[in-house]
Design a protein around this motif. Structure first.
Motif, mmCIF file in Angstrom:
data_model
loop_
_atom_site.group_PDB
_atom_site.id
_atom_site.type_symbol
_atom_site.label_atom_id
_atom_site.label_comp_id
_atom_site.label_asym_id
_atom_site.label_seq_id
_atom_site.Cartn_x
_atom_site.Cartn_y
_atom_site.Cartn_z
ATOM 1 N N GLU A 12 20.401 14.879 15.534
ATOM 2 C CA GLU A 12 20.070 13.735 14.693
ATOM 3 C C GLU A 12 18.624 13.782 14.215
ATOM 4 O O GLU A 12 18.273 13.164 13.214
ATOM 5 N N GLU A 13 17.770 14.520 14.926
ATOM 6 C CA GLU A 13 16.370 14.644 14.543
ATOM 7 C C GLU A 13 16.147 15.679 13.440
ATOM 8 O O GLU A 13 15.090 15.722 12.837
ATOM 9 N N LEU A 14 17.152 16.500 13.185
ATOM 10 C CA LEU A 14 17.032 17.537 12.165
ATOM 11 C C LEU A 14 17.316 16.965 10.783
ATOM 12 O O LEU A 14 18.058 15.987 10.647
ATOM 13 N N THR A 15 16.759 17.598 9.772
ATOM 14 C CA THR A 15 17.097 17.218 8.407
ATOM 15 C C THR A 15 18.504 17.708 8.110
ATOM 16 O O THR A 15 19.052 18.550 8.827
ATOM 17 N N GLU A 16 19.082 17.198 7.053
ATOM 18 C CA GLU A 16 20.416 17.650 6.661
ATOM 19 C C GLU A 16 20.421 19.160 6.408
ATOM 20 O O GLU A 16 21.346 19.871 6.809
ATOM 21 N N GLN A 17 19.375 19.656 5.774
ATOM 22 C CA GLN A 17 19.280 21.092 5.497
ATOM 23 C C GLN A 17 19.205 21.891 6.803
ATOM 24 O O GLN A 17 19.858 22.923 6.937
ATOM 25 N N GLU A 18 18.422 21.421 7.785
ATOM 26 C CA GLU A 18 18.316 22.117 9.064
ATOM 27 C C GLU A 18 19.655 22.132 9.799
ATOM 28 O O GLU A 18 20.043 23.144 10.385
ATOM 29 N N ARG A 19 20.372 20.996 9.759
ATOM 30 C CA ARG A 19 21.695 20.939 10.395
ATOM 31 C C ARG A 19 22.662 21.896 9.712
ATOM 32 O O ARG A 19 23.416 22.622 10.370
#
Length: 118
Positions: A12-19
Motif C-alpha cells: 500500500e506504500e508503493l505507487t501504482e507504478q511500483e506495484r
C-alpha cells in the motif's frame, strides 16, 4: 522452498507504478520457472491479521490471534521449485522483488517422504 517474508502494508506504500513493476517482476520469474520446468507450486498467504498462532503453555495448546507480535515481517507466501543446485534456488530468491522493499526470502530444502535425505 522459497519462503517470502515481507512487512504488512508495504504494498500500500508503493505507487501504482511500483506495484505494477513488482507484480510484473513476479510474473516474469514465475513464467521463467514454469517454462524451465523448475516451478513446482506456490501460493500467497492471507493477511496476517487472519492468523491463529498455537503455542504450548503449561503443557497445553494456547491459541492467539495473529502472528507473533515481535516479528516485523510476516510469512507472506512461498514458491516451491525443483532446482539442480542450492545456488540456483538462492539466485531465484535473490531476484524476488519483495527483497528490494525490505522483505526477505528464506531458501530451505524440503525433506523427501522417504526419510532424512534432502
Amino acid at each position: 522452498m522459497l519462503m517470502i517474508y515481507n512487512r504488512p502494508g508495504f504494498l500500500e506504500e508503493l505507487t501504482e507504478q511500483e506495484r505494477t513493476e513488482l507484480f510484473g517482476e513476479v510474473e516474469a520469474i514465475m513464467t521463467e520457472l514454469s517454462e524451465s520446468g523448475e516451478l513446482v507450486g506456490g501460493a500467497a498467504l492471507a493477511d496476517p491479521s487472519l492468523t491463529k498462532t498455537v503455542v504450548g503453555r503449561d503443557g497445553r495448546p494456547a491459541v492467539t490471534d495473529g502472528p507473533f507480535l515481535e516479528a516485523k515481517e510476516h510469512f507472506a507466501g512461498y514458491v516451491s521449485v525443483d532446482c539442480e543446485t542450492e545456488e540456483r534456488a538462492v539466485e531465484i530468491a535473490s531476484r524476488w522483488p519483495d527483497v528490494k522493499y525490505g522483505g526477505y526470502m528464506e531458501v530451505r530444502a524440503v525433506m523427501h517422504d522417504s526419510g532424512t535425505e534432502m
